[in-house]
Write an enzyme that holds these catalytic residues in place. Structure first.
Site, short mmCIF file in Angstrom:
data_model
loop_
_atom_site.label_atom_id
_atom_site.label_comp_id
_atom_site.label_asym_id
_atom_site.label_seq_id
_atom_site.Cartn_x
_atom_site.Cartn_y
_atom_site.Cartn_z
N LYS A 184 -63.93 35.79 44.19
CA LYS A 184 -62.63 35.12 44.27
C LYS A 184 -62.53 34.29 45.56
CE LYS A 184 -61.68 36.97 40.37
NZ LYS A 184 -61.03 38.22 40.07
C1 PLP Z 1 -60.77 39.29 39.15
C2 PLP Z 1 -59.67 39.37 38.17
C3 PLP Z 1 -58.91 40.53 37.99
C4 PLP Z 1 -59.26 41.85 38.59
O1 PLP Z 1 -59.51 41.85 39.92
P1 PLP Z 1 -60.42 43.01 40.57
O2 PLP Z 1 -60.15 42.82 42.03
O3 PLP Z 1 -61.82 42.76 40.18
O4 PLP Z 1 -59.90 44.32 40.07
C5 PLP Z 1 -57.84 40.48 37.12
N1 PLP Z 1 -57.54 39.36 36.45
C6 PLP Z 1 -58.26 38.23 36.58
C7 PLP Z 1 -57.86 37.04 35.79
C8 PLP Z 1 -59.36 38.21 37.43
O5 PLP Z 1 -60.09 37.11 37.51
#
Ligand code: PLP
Length: 382
Positions: A184
């Protein structure tokens, strides 16, 4: 053919990140200490949100959000068909049923008209997803929510730094959820955070992330108390001080990283506009796109074109990916809810055509040009 592999995403770690982590490791507080509140304050300020609650994953942020708005057994939560499974899973954690809404083919964002069609007397909330980094149509969603008395959760895991009609992501829903997974925009290893302007929702989420206990260890130490009360059932979803220090160091570069992603996306946009076999997703004129992902649709081509294209890109060192299959294609969803093909026809059709291309802040222009050349070469596979 020994060119380096270009991944679809990659974290950026610098000396200042190492220094921030080291300082915490040598301090008195490794977990819930001064860095948690400081990171929350800075993230809330970044978004212009009233409150931020740090947790240990984006999924935990979504779970906290579902709990705080009162999602429970018997409720339905409308989620887009195309998202990471965690958006829908979070509703199930609270005993509710996710109801999948179809998407718009040119943005892959949840389609407000389709939300309206899926509302029942059991609908409690809408969980919109800012797919690839573009905010969903929150004014249209808000209008539906107001009519039916629903709450809105924004899954903003793709979109920190983006705007909708000049308003910042993190302020567009009752609660917005972010992720700090390494792929991210900013990372804490694993981590997440929820923003809200509602102090009561923030308090509920703070308690929920700490077993349902209403004071934390640091608060009790400061007040010279030992007793505490667990009034509701919660979880250990805490983000620790080491991670929050890393998060703050990362956050200080988030604006410039969003700009770097947007510059690569703009370079792709120009190149792909000239290619008949490529249709990039559209960013609406009233929004900016933080570009967690850069997604194209392959136009035309015989059956299996996308899969052939994916394989060729990977063969040639381009870390293409696919985000995402409709959530209800997963066997857990099929087995539990009996969903079959036809539930969300646009999502099902567009899923067969999409490819995610590399985009991350340290990607160079020549990396981008290599991706562009390889995408151009996909026309021969149609
Ligand atoms: C990455 C992501 C999540 C979950 O995040 P984590 O930190 O991996 O638990 C939820 N929704 C979307 C759309 C994501 O891209």
């Amino acid at each position: 053919m020994s060119e380096k592999f270009i991944p679809y995403g990659r974290q950026t770690i610098a000396e200042e990140d190492l220094a921030a982590v080291r300082d915490v490791l040598l301090s008195d507080w490794l977990t819930t200490g001064p860095k948690v509140g400081a990171f929350e304050k800075e993230f809330a300020a970044f978004c212009g949100a009233g409150q931020a609650v740090a947790v240990n994953s984006g999924t935990a942020a979504l779970h906290c959000a579902m709990n705080a708005i009162g999602v429970g057994p018997g409720d339905e939560v409308i989620v887009p068909a195309i998202t990471f499974a965690a958006t829908a899973n979070a509703a199930i954690y609270e005993g509710a049923t996710p109801v999948f809404a179809d998407i718009e083919a040119d943005t892959l964002l949840i389609d407000p008209d389709n939300i309206a069609e899926r509302i029942t007397p059991k609908t409690k909330a809408i969980a919109a997803v800012d797919y690839a980094g573009q905010p969903a149509d929150y004014d249209a969603i808000q209008e539906i929510a107001a009519t039916h008395g629903l709450r809105i959760i924004a899954d903003a895991c793709h979109s920190p730094g983006a705007t909708y009609k000049g308003r910042s992501v993190g302020t567009l829903a009752d609660i917005s959820a972010f992720s700090f997974h390494p792929v991210k925009h900013i990372t804490t290893g694993e981590g997440g955070l929820a923003t809200t302007d509602d102090g009561a929702l923030a308090e509920t989420m703070r308690r929920f992330r700490n077993h349902g206990i209403d004071t934390d260890h640091k608060m009790r130490a400061e007040r010279g108390l030992f007793a505490y009360d667990m009034a509701v059932l919660g979880y250990n979803y805490r983000l620790n001080d080491i991670q929050c220090a890393l998060g703050m160091a990362q956050l200080s570069r988030l604006r410039q990283w969003v700009a770097a992603r947007q510059a690569i996306a703009a370079r792709y946009d120009v190149a792909f506009a000239a290619m008949e076999h490529v249709a990039p997703l559209v960013t609406r004129a009233d929004r900016t796109n933080a570009h967690h992902l850069y997604v194209i649709r392959l136009a035309g081509g015989s059956e299996g074109y996308r899969d052939r294209a994916f394989a060729q890109l990977r063969d040639r060192g381009i870390g293409a990916n696919v985000h995402y299959a409709p959530v209800y294609y997963h066997s857990y969803y099929k087995n539990r809810f009996g969903h079959g093909p036809g539930l969300c026809p646009v999502a099902e059709e567009v899923y067969e055509t999409i490819l995610t291309l590399p985009v991350y802040p340290t990607m160079t222009e020549s990396d981008a040009d290599r991706v562009i050349a390889e995408v151009d070469a996909l026309s021969s596979l149609a």
